[in-house]
Design a protein around this motif. Structure first.
Motif, short mmCIF file in Angstrom:
data_model
loop_
_atom_site.label_atom_id
_atom_site.label_comp_id
_atom_site.label_asym_id
_atom_site.label_seq_id
_atom_site.Cartn_x
_atom_site.Cartn_y
_atom_site.Cartn_z
N TYR A 218 2.07 10.30 -8.08
CA TYR A 218 0.96 9.88 -7.60
C TYR A 218 1.14 9.22 -6.42
CZ TYR A 218 -4.17 9.99 -7.63
OH TYR A 218 -5.64 9.69 -7.49
N ALA A 219 0.80 9.62 -4.94
CA ALA A 219 1.10 9.18 -3.90
C ALA A 219 -0.71 8.82 -3.09
CB ALA A 219 1.66 10.22 -2.55
N PHE A 220 -0.54 8.03 -2.60
CA PHE A 220 -2.54 7.76 -1.79
C PHE A 220 -1.90 7.03 -0.92
CE2 PHE A 220 -1.45 4.51 -5.66
CZ PHE A 220 -1.75 3.67 -5.00
N SER A 221 -2.63 6.16 0.42
CA SER A 221 -2.66 5.73 1.37
C SER A 221 -3.76 4.51 1.15
CB SER A 221 -2.78 6.32 2.66
OG SER A 221 -1.95 7.70 3.11
N GLY A 222 -3.23 3.42 1.41
CA GLY A 222 -4.39 2.13 1.97
C GLY A 222 -5.20 2.20 2.93
N HIS A 223 -5.54 3.31 3.64
CA HIS A 223 -6.54 3.26 4.68
C HIS A 223 -7.86 3.74 4.52
CE1 HIS A 223 -5.93 6.92 6.61
NE2 HIS A 223 -5.25 6.73 6.16
N LYS A 224 -7.76 4.66 3.46
CA LYS A 224 -9.05 5.71 2.98
C LYS A 224 -9.51 4.77 1.77
CE LYS A 224 -7.05 10.24 4.01
NZ LYS A 224 -7.22 10.26 5.35
N MET A 225 -9.10 3.70 1.30
CA MET A 225 -9.63 2.81 0.16
C MET A 225 -10.05 1.58 0.46
SD MET A 225 -6.66 2.96 -2.42
CE MET A 225 -6.80 1.90 -3.05
N CYS A 226 -10.63 1.05 1.98
CA CYS A 226 -10.69 0.09 1.80
C CYS A 226 -9.25 -1.12 2.67
CB CYS A 226 -11.29 -0.52 1.83
SG CYS A 226 -13.34 0.07 1.16
N GLY A 227 -7.80 -0.60 2.89
CA GLY A 227 -7.14 -1.06 3.05
C GLY A 227 -6.37 -0.86 4.83
N PRO A 228 -5.16 -1.70 4.96
CA PRO A 228 -5.11 -1.11 6.50
C PRO A 228 -4.14 0.33 6.44
CG PRO A 228 -4.31 -3.67 5.11
CD PRO A 228 -5.18 -2.41 4.49
N THR A 229 -4.49 0.15 7.88
CA THR A 229 -3.80 1.98 8.00
C THR A 229 -1.68 0.66 7.84
OG1 THR A 229 -3.06 1.57 10.39
CG2 THR A 229 -5.19 2.49 9.61
N GLY A 230 -0.82 2.24 7.27
CA GLY A 230 0.52 1.64 8.11
C GLY A 230 0.88 1.50 6.21
N ILE A 231 0.39 1.74 5.42
CA ILE A 231 0.28 1.59 4.25
C ILE A 231 0.10 1.93 2.92
CG2 ILE A 231 -1.84 0.32 3.33
CD1 ILE A 231 2.26 -0.54 2.08
N GLY A 232 0.65 3.01 2.49
CA GLY A 232 1.01 3.72 0.84
C GLY A 232 1.64 3.08 0.01
N VAL A 233 1.56 3.81 -0.61
CA VAL A 233 2.12 3.98 -2.24
C VAL A 233 2.26 5.51 -3.26
CG1 VAL A 233 1.66 3.44 -5.10
CG2 VAL A 233 0.39 1.70 -2.75
N LEU A 234 3.69 5.02 -3.32
CA LEU A 234 4.41 6.17 -4.32
C LEU A 234 4.16 5.70 -5.72
CD1 LEU A 234 5.60 9.27 -4.66
CD2 LEU A 234 7.65 8.32 -3.98
#
Length: 406
Positions: A218-234
């Protein structure tokens, strides 16, 4: 939910654009950041700025504690079994590419199948195209219904014993379609395939339980959920991640290096080569705290109510085409007859309304819709029904303006 109180926590929204109060309706592209996230990042740089894991001094210890603390917050947020299954990276695109490179290219052979859908973002199409070309595997598509949804019957017809990977978006960034990923995962596993879920539009809006979903990645991005850009999670199941090789090599991800060979650290660090996005991870942790304080169930329920209201109000406009299913996530993709979506977005911007226009990194889906581009209004927890009303008024002004032009 006290929406006005929530909205006050987002300083960027307290401004005027072209003489009008800003109405931000582009959260599917990137969400705005609450003060708590901004302050968490600011505090790290002001007080704790240091590299992680390597130093024994106080700043290094504090930075490491916050960075690894953020990983644990992510684990709880998506209900993963272990923090070792949480890989920090640059975003959803990086996560999908990691799986397509490290897993797919080492497990696929000629005759194997990769199954995706035509509604995918380019980030969940191109990596699989490249993996298929590199391994002589076959890329297959689950067909779409006329409203932009998929049926489980079609999933069963498309996924076969030759299928090794299914990759599907949790929520379409164009149609707002919420896919039945748990049921798709079951079908994939019954056929011996693994499943990756693109959660870029899912994690910000829907309560995610990767164990209940039984997805493999499951992959997602921080910047689409009120977090900073340039950080995500796998997220990946531990046994799969342990079987995979790193895709980036260098400092931080190694255990021991000699002149002709090296060994890797244990999970999750073997996938985090180089200095990580420390401030981004800390900011993502703060964003998760912010969302948890509100409650993801409340966020989802409110956004469904807002989407229903938006569809109802926008359907009162003559000569508007709305794409996607009736029940959807909190976004509406549309076109005004005779008006290019870029022109629509330009007129709306003059009214202080920010929407997205273009192909939304989904050109195959645009072709399926038989359009070159669309406009998209996407909502988040800081939007209100008044924002929808302002959007409708702006669209009526757009129609009037171009009606007078032509």
């Amino acid at each position: 939910m006290d929406i006005n109180a929530i909205k006050e926590q987002f300083p960027v929204l307290n401004q005027e654009i072209n003489g009008h109060p800003l109405v931000y309706l582009d959260s599917s592209a990137t969400a705005q950041k609450p003060l708590s996230v901004i302050e968490a990042v600011n505090d790290y740089y002001r007080q704790d700025n240091s590299n992680v894991h390597r130093g024994v001094h106080t700043l290094g210890s504090r930075a490491t504690d916050k960075y690894e603390g953020a990983r644990e917050k992510v684990r709880r947020f998506i209900h993963a079994e272990s923090s070792a299954e949480i890989i920090f990276n640059r975003g959803t695109t990086t996560g999908i590419n990691t799986v397509a490179t490290s897993y797919a290219r080492h497990h696929l052979t000629a005759g194997d199948e990769i199954v995706i859908t035509p509604m995918e973002h380019h980030s969940n199409i191109i990596p699989w195209q490249q993996a298929a070309k590199a391994t002589n595997a076959t890329l297959k598509y689950i067909p779409l219904q006329s409203d932009g949804t998929i049926t489980l019957e079609d999933v069963r017809k498309t996924v076969t014993k030759n299928t090794k990977i299914v990759a599907i978006t949790h929520v379409s960034n164009v149609l707002g379609t919420v896919n039945p990923v748990k049921e798709v995962a079951k079908i994939a596993h019954e056929n011996g395939a693994i499943i990756l879920v693109d959660g870029a539009q899912g994690a910000p809006h829907i309560k995610v339980d990767v164990k209940d979903m039984d997805c493999d990645f499951y992959a997602f991005s921080g910047h689409k959920m009120c977090g900073p850009t340039g950080i995500g999670v796998l997220y990946g199941k531990r046994e799969l991640l342990e079987s995979m090789e790193p895709v980036e090599f260098g400092g931080e991800m190694i255990d021991f290096v000699n002149l002709y060979d090296s060994t890797w650290k244990e999970l999750p660090w073997k996938f985090e080569g180089g200095t990580p996005v420390i401030a981004g991870a800390i900011g993502l942790g703060a964003a998760i705290d912010f969302l948890n304080e509100i409650g993801m169930d409340k966020v989802a329920n409110y956004e469904h109510e807002l989407a229903d209201y938006a569809i109802e109000r926008m359907n009162t406009i003559d000569d508007i085409e709305i794409y996607g299913p009736e029940k959807r996530a909190a976004l509406v993709t549309f076109n005004l007859k005779g008006v290019h979506p870029h022109d629509t977005a330009t007129v709306l911007d003059a009214e202080g309304i920010a929407v997205r226009a273009g192909h939304h990194c989904a050109q195959p889906l645009m072709k399926w819709l038989d359009v070159t581009a669309t406009a998209r209004a996407s909502f988040y927890l800081y939007n209100t029904k008044e924002d929808v009303d302002i959007l409708v008024d702006g669209l009526l002004k757009t129609k009037e303006f171009f009606g007078n032009v032509f």
